[in-house]
Motif scaffolding. Structure first.
Motif, PDB file in Angstrom:
ATOM      1  N   LYS A   1      87.867  93.233  95.539  1.00 40.97           N
ATOM      2  CA  LYS A   1      86.485  93.198  95.057  1.00 40.97           C
ATOM      3  C   LYS A   1      86.445  92.755  93.602  1.00 40.97           C
ATOM      4  O   LYS A   1      85.693  91.851  93.222  1.00 40.97           O
ATOM      5  CB  LYS A   1      85.849  94.585  95.212  1.00 40.97           C
TER       6      LYS A   1
ATOM      7  N   ASP B   1      88.872  84.083 100.322  1.00 39.94           N
ATOM      8  CA  ASP B   1      89.067  85.535 100.397  1.00 39.94           C
ATOM      9  C   ASP B   1      89.792  85.813 101.707  1.00 39.94           C
ATOM     10  O   ASP B   1      89.188  85.836 102.777  1.00 39.94           O
ATOM     11  CB  ASP B   1      87.695  86.223 100.342  1.00 39.94           C
TER      12      ASP B   1
ATOM     13  N   SER C   1      94.504  91.416  99.091  1.00 36.59           N
ATOM     14  CA  SER C   1      94.663  92.773  98.563  1.00 36.59           C
ATOM     15  C   SER C   1      95.441  93.635  99.540  1.00 36.59           C
ATOM     16  O   SER C   1      95.664  93.255 100.694  1.00 36.59           O
ATOM     17  CB  SER C   1      93.291  93.390  98.272  1.00 36.59           C
TER      18      SER C   1
END
Ligand SMILES: Cc1ncc(COP(=O)(O)O)c(C=O)c1O
Length: 393
Positions: A101, A203, A235
């Motif tokens: 994020k 992403d 991530s």
């Protein structure tokens, strides 16, 4: 007290809000089944927790040095990108961030000036438009159609590019759609942006959670041109069930990732040092934990698909990745007497104790998002409640 115009202009994350409301109802003694949470229902694998504890015992309790990420993690990320994504990056082309994020947020701030346009395919992850607005930019929405598996086409992207376009946001497997971009489509979008001034933010935080066997092609690996114009985000959160560790990264053009590092040095001073050691252990260690999670999600995806499509007025594409089903429930609205997805979700929660996220938060008001990061028992009971709720009206 007076709050800034900036804070007043953004909305709270609706996905976090649904999880919080369901948790509150549970605390009040209600038997709520939550399909709201965007986090795997598995614990972080033990060897990763052990690595964090060992790192803390060895003194990894100080500020991370450098703030852009400790060398051990940068080299683990470098290996991951080569091994899993066919991408070769120098460790200087990687910046570690406080989750994906923060990575997306800082990237937008690094890349755009007020007035710049950012192309965002619909449905989109809730935070993208807010990041763009926070940076003074203009989100330009491009609608993915159900007929095209919720994906946008290369022609749509081409048509959306103007002189002011600075960034294209891409996310597959997708939150909320659970859809995947096939390698051919990825290559055709790469062709559509080739030769333009558009930077692509890819992403890829669900890259290890492809559920339908489609080959995952990282956007940056689509062509030499795509490699040069793409910043890849990933991530630990979804792949290793590490949502609470708050750790992710950006990789790509050195000036851009250094820009992110500069901003972050003034924002967070970098991700928690022991979490960085833990992420390195996750990337370098045994990957069977990821396979186990994926196997469970594949089974749940099949069940969600079958059960949702059996409900009158509901139709749903089979989730191809991540852990979300994004059914079209618009066919129930008239019978239920609801005006849209927020109304639908509130009525479902109040009458059937089932929490879902309204699709309007992702740009599609005929849909709602079900996260199937929950047990098969919950899926079974929850979907029976949804069926009974829809059909009793
Ligand atoms: C598409 C997408 N990108 C980024 C994130 C942020 O994840 P995190 O900050 O936990 O790495 C999420 C979380 O739900 C997501 O779904």
């Amino acid at each position: 007290m007076k709050l800034s115009r900036l804070v007043q202009s953004i909305s709270e994350s609706p996905t976090l809000a649904v999880s919080a409301l369901a948790a509150k109802m549970r605390a009040d003694g209600k038997d709520v089944i939550g399909f709201g949470a965007g986090e795997p229902d598995f614990g972080t694998p033990q060897h990763i927790i052990d690595a964090a504890a060992a790192a803390m015992n060895n003194g990894a309790t100080k500020y991370p040095k450098p703030s852009s990420g400790i060398p051990e993690l940068k080299s683990a990320i470098q290996d991951k990108l080569k091994r899993e994504n066919n991408l070769e990056h120098d460790t200087d082309d990687i910046t570690v961030t406080v989750g994906g994020k923060m990575a997306c947020n800082l990237l937008i701030k690094t890349l755009i000036d007020p007035g710049d346009e950012v192309i965002i395919p619909v449905p989109y992850w809730v935070s993208y438009p807010e990041f763009v607005r926070l940076a003074g930019g203009t989100p330009v929405f491009v609608q993915g159609s159900e007929a095209n598996g919720l994906c946008v086409t290369a022609d749509q992207i081409r048509a959306a590019i103007t002189d002011r376009t600075r960034v294209l946001m891409l996310n597959y497997p997708s939150n909320p759609g659970g859809h995947m971009y096939h390698p051919d489509l990825v290559r055709s979008i790469a062709d559509a942006v080739a030769g333009t001034n558009v930077t692509v933010i890819a992403d890829e935080i669900y890259d290890r959670l492809v559920l339908d066997g489609t080959e995952f092609l990282s956007f940056a690996a689509a062509s030499d041109d795509a490699y040069a114009r793409t910043i890849t985000v990933n991530s630990a959160s979804k792949t290793y069930s590490m949502t609470g560790w708050r750790i992710g990264f950006v990789a790509g053009n050195r000036d851009v990732v250094k820009g992110v590092a500069k901003l972050d040095s003034q924002a967070s001073s970098g991700a928690a040092t022991f979490a960085q050691h833990a992420y390195a252990a996750a990337l370098n260690g045994d990957q069977s934990c990821v396979d186990e999670m994926r196997t469970a999600f594949i089974e749940r995806a099949a069940c969600m698909h079958e059960r949702l499509n059996a409900i009158r007025g509901v139709h749903c594409l089979k989730p191809a990745g991540a852990f979300y089903a994004f059914p079209n429930v618009g066919g129930t609205y008239e019978r239920l007497g609801v005006s849209g997805s927020t109304d639908f979700s509130q009525k479902l929660l109040a009458e059937a104790n089932v929490a879902v996220v309204p699709g309007v938060a992702f740009g599609m008001d005929d849909h709602v998002r079900f996260s199937f990061a929950t047990s098969m028992d919950n899926i079974d009971t929850g979907l029976e409640r949804v069926r009974a709720f829809v059909e009793k009206h």
